[in-house]
Design an enzyme around this catalytic site. Structure first.
Site, PDB file in Angstrom:
ATOM      1  N   HIS A   1      41.147  43.912  47.945  1.00 20.88           N
ATOM      2  CA  HIS A   1      42.439  44.338  47.390  1.00 20.88           C
ATOM      3  C   HIS A   1      42.301  45.716  46.764  1.00 20.88           C
ATOM      4  CE1 HIS A   1      40.260  42.336  44.115  1.00 20.88           C
ATOM      5  NE2 HIS A   1      40.892  43.158  43.304  1.00 20.88           N
TER       6      HIS A   1
ATOM      7  N   CYS B   1      40.263  30.590  47.618  1.00 21.11           N
ATOM      8  CA  CYS B   1      40.492  31.998  47.257  1.00 21.11           C
ATOM      9  C   CYS B   1      41.878  32.160  46.645  1.00 21.11           C
ATOM     10  CB  CYS B   1      40.338  32.872  48.497  1.00 21.11           C
ATOM     11  SG  CYS B   1      40.839  34.589  48.219  1.00 21.11           S
TER      12      CYS B   1
ATOM     13  N   GLY C   1      33.531  45.521  38.104  1.00 24.82           N
ATOM     14  CA  GLY C   1      34.668  44.797  37.543  1.00 24.82           C
ATOM     15  C   GLY C   1      35.401  43.921  38.533  1.00 24.82           C
TER      16      GLY C   1
ATOM     17  N   HIS D   1      38.463  38.847  47.412  1.00 23.20           N
ATOM     18  CA  HIS D   1      39.350  39.016  48.575  1.00 23.20           C
ATOM     19  C   HIS D   1      39.774  40.470  48.479  1.00 23.20           C
ATOM     20  CE1 HIS D   1      43.066  37.445  51.013  1.00 23.20           C
ATOM     21  NE2 HIS D   1      43.158  38.780  50.943  1.00 23.20           N
TER      22      HIS D   1
ATOM     23  N   ASP E   1      50.186  42.908  39.291  1.00 21.27           N
ATOM     24  CA  ASP E   1      49.011  42.360  38.623  1.00 21.27           C
ATOM     25  C   ASP E   1      49.456  41.555  37.404  1.00 21.27           C
ATOM     26  OD1 ASP E   1      45.731  43.335  38.625  1.00 21.27           O
ATOM     27  OD2 ASP E   1      46.531  42.232  36.897  1.00 21.27           O
TER      28      ASP E   1
ATOM     29  N   THR F   1      36.610  40.799  40.229  1.00 21.63           N
ATOM     30  CA  THR F   1      36.669  39.385  39.820  1.00 21.63           C
ATOM     31  C   THR F   1      37.233  38.490  40.921  1.00 21.63           C
ATOM     32  OG1 THR F   1      38.838  39.758  38.806  1.00 21.63           O
ATOM     33  CG2 THR F   1      36.902  39.929  37.364  1.00 21.63           C
TER      34      THR F   1
ATOM     35  N   CYS G   1      44.297  34.311  48.752  1.00 19.65           N
ATOM     36  CA  CYS G   1      44.763  33.569  49.933  1.00 19.65           C
ATOM     37  C   CYS G   1      45.863  32.595  49.523  1.00 19.65           C
ATOM     38  CB  CYS G   1      43.608  32.829  50.597  1.00 19.65           C
ATOM     39  SG  CYS G   1      42.529  33.874  51.602  1.00 19.65           S
TER      40      CYS G   1
HETATM   41  P1  AMP Z   1      39.490  42.942  40.428  1.00 23.48           P
HETATM   42  O1  AMP Z   1      39.036  42.798  39.000  1.00 23.48           O
HETATM   43  O2  AMP Z   1      39.374  44.334  40.985  1.00 23.48           O
HETATM   44  O3  AMP Z   1      38.859  41.880  41.310  1.00 23.48           O
HETATM   45  O4  AMP Z   1      41.045  42.685  40.411  1.00 23.48           O
HETATM   46  C1  AMP Z   1      41.595  41.403  40.304  1.00 23.48           C
HETATM   47  C2  AMP Z   1      42.921  41.573  39.629  1.00 23.48           C
HETATM   48  O5  AMP Z   1      43.669  40.403  39.893  1.00 23.48           O
HETATM   49  C3  AMP Z   1      42.855  41.726  38.109  1.00 23.48           C
HETATM   50  O6  AMP Z   1      43.430  42.966  37.732  1.00 23.48           O
HETATM   51  C4  AMP Z   1      43.650  40.533  37.591  1.00 23.48           C
HETATM   52  O7  AMP Z   1      44.438  40.858  36.469  1.00 23.48           O
HETATM   53  C5  AMP Z   1      44.503  40.172  38.790  1.00 23.48           C
HETATM   54  N1  AMP Z   1      44.926  38.784  38.864  1.00 23.48           N
HETATM   55  C6  AMP Z   1      44.201  37.675  38.615  1.00 23.48           C
HETATM   56  N2  AMP Z   1      44.931  36.563  38.830  1.00 23.48           N
HETATM   57  C7  AMP Z   1      46.169  36.991  39.225  1.00 23.48           C
HETATM   58  C8  AMP Z   1      47.376  36.334  39.590  1.00 23.48           C
HETATM   59  N3  AMP Z   1      47.479  34.983  39.603  1.00 23.48           N
HETATM   60  N4  AMP Z   1      48.442  37.087  39.931  1.00 23.48           N
HETATM   61  C9  AMP Z   1      48.364  38.429  39.919  1.00 23.48           C
HETATM   62  N5  AMP Z   1      47.240  39.119  39.603  1.00 23.48           N
HETATM   63  C10 AMP Z   1      46.160  38.405  39.251  1.00 23.48           C
HETATM   64 ZN    ZN Z   2      41.234  35.230  50.335  1.00 22.52          ZN
END
Ligand code: AMP
Ligand code: ZN
Length: 112
Positions: free
Chosen positions: A100, A4, A93, A98, A30, A95, A7
């Site tokens: 958040h 993850c 949306g 975990h 982000d 992705t 994580c």
């Molecule tokens: P969601 O699409 O709601 O699952 O949000 C996941 C978010 O994580 C997206 O807005 C991505 O831009 C962000 N994200 C993905 N990888 C990273 C990372 N390594 N550091 C910070 N944010 C990330």
């Molecule tokens: Zn996790």
């Protein structure tokens, strides 16, 4: 969870721009911001894949998370307003599976 991404960020295995933290919540920027201020609020424990799994027992955790969100909003001078969003499932949306919450703000004009 070993595979993850969030994580791994909590464990420090993957770097992130940390904004603030509490005992149970990590807040970091982000990597692909869609607002002038875009911070992710992430429970340090992988308590749920998404908000769909939350129960009344998670109330204190969520209270801690929203208190931190308000503190971050104040620290970033989001006095005109801010938004908290959580995506549940791919069609919304999501992705990263975990739990958040996206804290967004700092826009020049009111958002739809
Ligand atoms: P969601 O699409 O709601 O699952 O949000 C996941 C978010 O994580 C997206 O807005 C991505 O831009 C962000 N994200 C993905 N990888 C990273 C990372 N390594 N550091 C910070 N944010 C990330
Ligand atoms: Zn996790």
């Amino acid at each position: 969870m070993s595979d993850c991404l969030f994580c791994k960020i909590v464990e420090g295995e993957i770097p992130a721009r940390v904004e603030a933290e509490t005992e149970h919540i990590l807040a970091f920027h982000d990597i692909n911001p869609v607002a002038p201020v875009h911070v992710l609020l992430v429970p340090k424990q992988h308590v749920a894949d998404s908000a769909a799994e939350l129960t009344a027992e998670d109330g204190p955790l969520l209270g801690e998370l929203f208190e931190l969100a308000a503190r971050i909003a104040a620290a970033n001078e989001l006095d005109e307003g801010w938004r908290v969003v959580t995506n549940v499932g791919p069609a919304a949306g999501q992705t990263i599976f975990h739990l958040h919450f996206h804290l967004m703000g700092g826009w020049e004009a009111p958002q739809p």
